[in-house]
Write an enzyme that holds these catalytic residues in place. Structure first.
Site, PDB file in Angstrom:
ATOM      1  CE  LYS A 180      -2.001   2.956   2.849  1.00 34.17           C
ATOM      2  NZ  LYS A 180      -2.179   4.085   1.943  1.00 34.17           N
ATOM      3  CD  GLU A 255      12.723   4.350   8.464  1.00 34.14           C
ATOM      4  OE1 GLU A 255      12.629   5.313   9.262  1.00 34.14           O
ATOM      5  OE2 GLU A 255      12.792   4.475   7.243  1.00 34.14           O
ATOM      6  CB  CYS A 289      12.654   8.943   8.438  1.00 38.80           C
ATOM      7  SG  CYS A 289      13.698   7.921   7.408  1.00 38.80           S
ATOM      8  CD  GLU A 390       9.567  12.688  11.766  1.00 43.16           C
ATOM      9  OE1 GLU A 390       8.480  12.112  11.914  1.00 43.16           O
ATOM     10  OE2 GLU A 390      10.560  12.144  11.249  1.00 43.16           O
TER      11      GLU A 390
END
Ligand code: NDP
Length: 496
Positions: A180, A255, A289, A390
């Site tokens: 996906k 992750e 990331c 973040e």
């Protein structure tokens, strides 16, 4: 350079067929540089997801793929790599139009994707397993087998590359997959699945469902017919996936996010440190990331370093990704633009000092795109949200330190632990500090390079497990011990 002449009609790929959503729902895919419609993508739901899972389950259980000699699986992977090379120009352009990133960055992604398929093609044909001596007259050995049906869920920051980091090892190991992509960036994934069909991958081995994560992704994480879920994306979503996967104790690899420190000591090569700091935070618009989103500067060089860094950051050419001179593109979506701008406001309200950027760019025809200036905050403290959370955009926060011990404490002072960089010309100090970093990916005197050979993943709330390298293949394999009795006679444990 070819341009897109028509709106693409994307489809899902289930059991070897290209299909639309059963209820006909579609989602508009927008070029984040100018707001133009580039594609229409079906919005799949539970029914399509279950069909894809069913196809992957039947195909896995049939052994058609999982029991294929590894040398044959490797041939498929190499053929996929060759097709990616052949179509590199087209796929790179589509990636840029869909995601926003500069074209040269998309070109690197496509080349890396091809290299990743070749890497796992090589690895899967290597000798494998172990034999060992045990106390009994027994031949003991370990063999590795595919996990089964793997759900692969990826985000929008490196749409093609994140897909391939999962698809290549999962297929190499003999699994079947339901994949996906992000709803925001499904275009390159469809090109990749066209390639999987062209190379003749047996139907049912690789399936792709498009649709919202809270429906499609959640079903993939929950389904009892799925053995493993491998996810890359935000930490909150990772938490939800862990919960959803608990039902049948699915194997999981996550992750997740980061707030990675980039530590520059006064004895560093300053030009190199400035260069890498810029790449660390502004590459891919900061939508990375592992971005070096916190710069930790030794106090004695702080002011001069910031002055030179700001001068360089202001010269970064922001523009449409498809223009060759562009060095930083737009953010991926309006929603993400709003999130990043809101963090810039939060930073100001928290009392951090803005020394570079801080604004959306709307002049010179940029008003329809989602562009933000390279942004730098100084005078921060560790409690600020812009230091802890973040942001996932071109926003650097700077922290000051006096001693090595303080640098280490600040660097490790968030919930994340994905990456870290250290700049110093003292080799022992570089290694000493890196060894103290609670992070999975680290660099000394550099920031950012990734290698197919090296494990990718984080400590703490940055995730579970590792992608890439031998570790990345392990994530898609089970380990089985086999003990063969060499002395076939009754054991005599029970007397009667
Ligand atoms: P998400 O984590 O929501 O999206 C990543 C993928 O997960 C997408 O395919 C998404 O589907 C899917 N997903 C969403 N909800 C679920 C669910 N409940 N179960 C299963 N799958 C799900 O990232 P966002 O796009 O919302 O970004 C949010 C923040 O996450 C970013 O601002 C950034 O901070 C961080 N992020 C980190 C990334 C990384 O590489 N570590 C990558 C992307 C984001 P869909 O979006 O199609 O609905």
């Amino acid at each position: 350079m070819p341009v897109l002449t028509e709106v693409l009609n994307l489809k899902m790929y289930i059991n070897g067929d290209w299909v639309q959503a059963e209820d006909g729902k579609v989602n508009d895919i927008i070029n984040p540089a100018n707001g133009e419609l580039i594609a229409k993508a079906p919005t799949g739901g539970l029914s399509e997801t279950r069909q894809a899972i069913g196809a992957a389950r039947r195909t896995f259980d049939s052994g058609e793929w999982s029991e294929l000699p590894t040398v044959e699986r490797a041939q498929y992977l190499r053929a996929i790599a060759d097709k990616l090379d052949e179509k590199a120009e087209e796929i790179a352009l589509l990636e840029t139009l869909d995601q926003g990133k500069p074209l040269n960055e998309s070109e690197i992604d496509v080349a890396d994707a091809a290299a990743c398929f070749r890497y796992y093609a090589g690895m899967i044909t290597q000798p494998d397993g172990q034999t060992f001596h045990v106390a009994d007259p027994m031949q003991a050995m370990v063999v590795r087998e595919p996990v089964g049906v793997c759900a692969l869920i990826v985000p929008w920051n490196f749409p093609l590359l994140m897909s391939v980091w999962k698809i290549a090892p999962a297929l190499a190991a003999g699994n079947t997959i339901v994949f996906k992509p992000s709803e925001v960036t499904p275009v390159s994934a469809m090109k990749l699945f066209e390639i999987l069909e062209e190379v003749g991958l047996p139907k049912g081995v690789a399936n792709m469902v498009l649709g919202p994560g809270r429906v499609v992704g959640n079903e993939l994480a929950e389904s009892d017919l799925v053995d493993k879920v491998s996810f890359t994306g935000g930490t909150e979503t990772g938490r939800n996936i862990m919960k959803a996967a608990a039902g049948n104790i699915k194997k999981i690899s996550l992750e997740l996010g980061g707030k990675s420190p980039n530590i520059v000591f006064a004895d560093a090569d300053i030009e190199t440190a400035i260069d890498c700091t810029l790449i660390g935070i502004f590459f891919n618009q900061g939508e990375v990331c592992s971005a070096g989103s916190r710069l930790l500067l030794e106090e004695s060089i702080h002011d001069e370093f910031i002055e030179r860094l700001v001068e360089r950051a202001q010269k970064i050419v922001v523009g449409q990704g498809k223009d060759r001179e562009t060095e930083m593109g737009p953010l991926v979506s309006k929603q993400h633009l709003e999130k990043v701008l809101s963090y810039i406001e939060i930073g100001k309200q928290e009392g951090a000092r803005l020394v570079c950027g801080g604004n959306r760019i709307t002049e010179n025809g940029f008003d329809k795109g989602y562009f933000v200036e390279p942004t730098i905050f100084v005078d921060t403290n560790p409690d600020m949200r812009i230091v802890q959370e973040e942001i996932f955009g071109p926003v650097l926060v700077v922290q000051k330190f006096k001693t090595e011990a303080e640098a280490i404490e600040l660097a490790n002072g968030t919930a994340f632990g994905l990456a870290a960089g250290v700049f110093t010309q003292d080799g022992a100090k570089g290694l000493r500090v890196i060894k103290k970093m609670r992070a999975g990916i680290t660099w000394v005197n550099n920031y950012g390079p990734t290698y197919n050979e090296a494990p990718w993943g984080g400590y703490k709330q940055s995730g579970i497990g590792r992608g890439l390298g031998t570790f990345g293949l392990d994530e898609f394999m089970e380990v089985k011990q086999i003990n063969i009795n060499l002395n076939v006679e009754p054991v005599g444990w029970y007397k009667n």
